[in-house]
Design an enzyme around this catalytic site. Sequence first.
Site, PDB file in Angstrom:
ATOM      1  N   ALA A  32       0.828  -1.205   0.000  1.00 52.61           N
ATOM      2  CA  ALA A  32       0.000   0.000   0.000  1.00 52.61           C
ATOM      3  C   ALA A  32       0.861   1.253   0.000  1.00 52.61           C
ATOM      4  O   ALA A  32       0.536   2.249  -0.670  1.00 52.61           O
ATOM      5  CB  ALA A  32      -0.923   0.000   1.216  1.00 52.61           C
ATOM      6  N   TYR A  34       3.928   1.472  -1.208  1.00 51.14           N
ATOM      7  CA  TYR A  34       4.532   1.559  -2.544  1.00 51.14           C
ATOM      8  C   TYR A  34       3.532   2.148  -3.534  1.00 51.14           C
ATOM      9  O   TYR A  34       3.877   3.037  -4.332  1.00 51.14           O
ATOM     10  CB  TYR A  34       4.984   0.176  -2.992  1.00 51.14           C
ATOM     11  CG  TYR A  34       5.655   0.164  -4.351  1.00 51.14           C
ATOM     12  CD1 TYR A  34       7.032   0.330  -4.473  1.00 51.14           C
ATOM     13  CD2 TYR A  34       4.905  -0.001  -5.511  1.00 51.14           C
ATOM     14  CE1 TYR A  34       7.651   0.339  -5.722  1.00 51.14           C
ATOM     15  CE2 TYR A  34       5.502   0.000  -6.762  1.00 51.14           C
ATOM     16  CZ  TYR A  34       6.882   0.169  -6.871  1.00 51.14           C
ATOM     17  OH  TYR A  34       7.474   0.176  -8.097  1.00 51.14           O
ATOM     18  N   SER A  80       1.727  -3.787 -17.113  1.00 49.91           N
ATOM     19  CA  SER A  80       0.954  -3.754 -15.877  1.00 49.91           C
ATOM     20  C   SER A  80      -0.445  -3.230 -16.170  1.00 49.91           C
ATOM     21  O   SER A  80      -0.745  -2.785 -17.278  1.00 49.91           O
ATOM     22  CB  SER A  80       1.626  -2.854 -14.843  1.00 49.91           C
ATOM     23  OG  SER A  80       2.850  -3.390 -14.440  1.00 49.91           O
ATOM     24  N   LYS A 114      -7.512 -11.053  -8.938  1.00 52.96           N
ATOM     25  CA  LYS A 114      -6.160 -10.548  -9.196  1.00 52.96           C
ATOM     26  C   LYS A 114      -5.198 -11.315  -8.294  1.00 52.96           C
ATOM     27  O   LYS A 114      -5.107 -11.065  -7.101  1.00 52.96           O
ATOM     28  CB  LYS A 114      -6.070  -9.054  -8.906  1.00 52.96           C
ATOM     29  CG  LYS A 114      -4.712  -8.460  -9.275  1.00 52.96           C
ATOM     30  CD  LYS A 114      -4.666  -6.966  -9.035  1.00 52.96           C
ATOM     31  CE  LYS A 114      -3.330  -6.402  -9.483  1.00 52.96           C
ATOM     32  NZ  LYS A 114      -2.178  -6.976  -8.769  1.00 52.96           N
ATOM     33  N   GLU A 172       0.137 -16.559 -13.523  1.00 51.40           N
ATOM     34  CA  GLU A 172       0.735 -16.166 -12.244  1.00 51.40           C
ATOM     35  C   GLU A 172       1.236 -17.399 -11.512  1.00 51.40           C
ATOM     36  O   GLU A 172       0.536 -18.413 -11.408  1.00 51.40           O
ATOM     37  CB  GLU A 172      -0.315 -15.454 -11.400  1.00 51.40           C
ATOM     38  CG  GLU A 172       0.253 -14.560 -10.339  1.00 51.40           C
ATOM     39  CD  GLU A 172       0.432 -13.132 -10.829  1.00 51.40           C
ATOM     40  OE1 GLU A 172       0.829 -12.289 -10.015  1.00 51.40           O
ATOM     41  OE2 GLU A 172       0.189 -12.861 -12.021  1.00 51.40           O
ATOM     42  N   CYS A 425      -3.057 -16.562  34.081  1.00 51.46           N
ATOM     43  CA  CYS A 425      -3.337 -16.140  35.453  1.00 51.46           C
ATOM     44  C   CYS A 425      -3.769 -17.370  36.248  1.00 51.46           C
ATOM     45  O   CYS A 425      -4.586 -18.167  35.784  1.00 51.46           O
ATOM     46  CB  CYS A 425      -4.443 -15.092  35.454  1.00 51.46           C
ATOM     47  SG  CYS A 425      -5.173 -14.787  37.072  1.00 51.46           S
TER      48      CYS A 425
END
Length: 675
Positions: A32, A34, A80, A114, A172, A425
């Site tokens: 984010a 970048y 891209s 994506k 991909e 505890c």
Amino acid sequence: MNTSERVRSLRTEIEKHSYQYYVLDAPLIPDADYDHLFRELQALEAEHPELLSGDSPTQRVGAAPLPEFGSVTHALPMLSLNNAFSDQEVAAFDRRVREGLAAEGEVDYAAEPKFDGLAVSLSYAMGVLVRGATRGDGTTGEDVTANLRTLRSIPLRLMGSDWPPLLEVRGEVLLWRRDFERLNERQRGQGDKEFVNPRNAAAGSLRQLDPRVTARRPLRFFAYGVGFEPGAGLPATHSGWLERLAGWGFPVAGERRRVTGLAGLLGYHEEMSHRRAQLAYDIDGVVYKVDDLAAQERLGFVSRAPRFALAHKFPAEEAMTELLEISIQVGRTGALTPVARLAPVFVGGVTVTNATLHNEDEIRRKDVRIGDTVVVRRAGDVIPEIVRILPEKRPLSAREFILPKACPVCGSNVVRSSDEAVARCSGGLYCPAQRKQALLHFASRRALDIEGLGDKLVDQLVDSAIVRTPADLYRLGLLALAGLERMAEKSASNLLAAIEKSKQTTLARFIYALGMRNVGEATARDLARHFGRLDRLLAADEAQLIQVPDVGPIVAQSIRQFCNESHNVEAIEQLRAAGVVWSEGEPLAVIGRAVAGKVFVLTGTLPSLTREAAKQMVEAAGGKVSGSVSKKTDFVVAGADAGSKLDRARLLGVQIIDEGRLLALLNATGEGAVP
């Protein structure tokens, strides 16, 4: 800093992060951040075209190929996609498409996930894989054919026979989440560096100089399109191509859709945002492509991206912020969870101010310190967590976290068993953070069996400060109960009657009701039989405790930690003072063995005992109660209307006794009543 200087600064910073990510596989900032830098540079260059230059990061796609690999020039550039982060940007994209096509109606789009991996191209000649390459800078990639051939999801020879002589498939390479976790576990076990995220791991795995290393990594491939496809009779739509690729043996996304118009685009984005967390792999958004290939050609390209496609990103799941403090949250079971208090940061669609750190070991493993700059991840509805720190940003004032030795809620000792990563505890009956869980367990059917005391009522009693410890239950009055929401007078009377009835119990049930860590119902029975009296159990050391059957060092440690806490002992004394009683006897070591170790089967209706009461008495005396008759059965206790179990006992020659004989056997152990 003037505009020209800001542009130069952005280019330098973006190039540095591109090199870290694409070449070294070691990103320094979240995606984010970048994206934010890149979009700022794009905006400045759009406002000041005189500052645009050919070497700007906005004019290229990825990073230069590694020199160790051979170079591959793509026949068609692997560009891209432009990104959209809002519905308004998607609406603008749809409007531009319709205007570019002079379309009178709505446009059909192919929509698909994506993938968050590494883009590659696969070249086939006469249906046989001849070359594989990374995207690289979009024009030139790295020849990683040998490595790609190790991926079992990539067909080395295409299925069918209707493929063109030459074909370039694009897709991909990625890692499924579960495979990523296993890979990092293996990295840790070997003392190697862990991967930051699945995409980083996929890139690092594919770009190994030794294909044998790649072969050991669980990489997968999804096809999402084609580069060049010479030949006639081929699909005229993108969605048609995906169907054809699937027929030739390529994995394609099952979540792909053909949608129409803006409403279809936004509806698909919403659907996938809800399904995102359930997918086996990471996606960071969805991709829209004009489905008609001829329309794609008419729309064409801008400098680095096609006009016919758009990536609609999800809200960033990772973001960078400052760790201000680490506090402790005590859970319903006493577990102490470190919680990071963060400078507010927008991530995963919400503003995050807290994140879990899991446990002390995790803090040490990640070397998290107060004052660090950290990367926070939030995926869907998952609780935000700190993924990693950025050591280069650590201030001199950063300090280590120290787990408290006393519970921050009640002050009881904090203990940690040798078999657990979690510290707890020890004030189980006293600690306010554990109060609701302790009360529900205390009242459960196999403990004190207080019928009618459920979750909602316990919430009301605790939230109204009417009940603080189990002993307070025995001080409740009709007026206090009847005043609670949805509690009528009759319901209150029934509850008070159930509480009064629970005062008469057994030692085994009482021990189980205390909720000691690692002490279940069977262990509670073993403890009751072995010690005979509660005071003997409370005073026993670990060496004495491990003499009890099935009690090992870890269970003995848990019991001792519970009994060492003065708050717990005080709560037990309050219960005794409130009238909770049970019969006690001699320890198992000094009583007879008439029942101990024997197997009993109960059948029919007994004169005075319920079957559950008889079972408790047998088990308290060391015997076992089975539901079926076999050769291993020692006694069948038969009452009125005994059925097939009695017949089977006679057939097998098992000894048959009545209630009176059972009581005689129990009395022979010297226990009389049930402890």
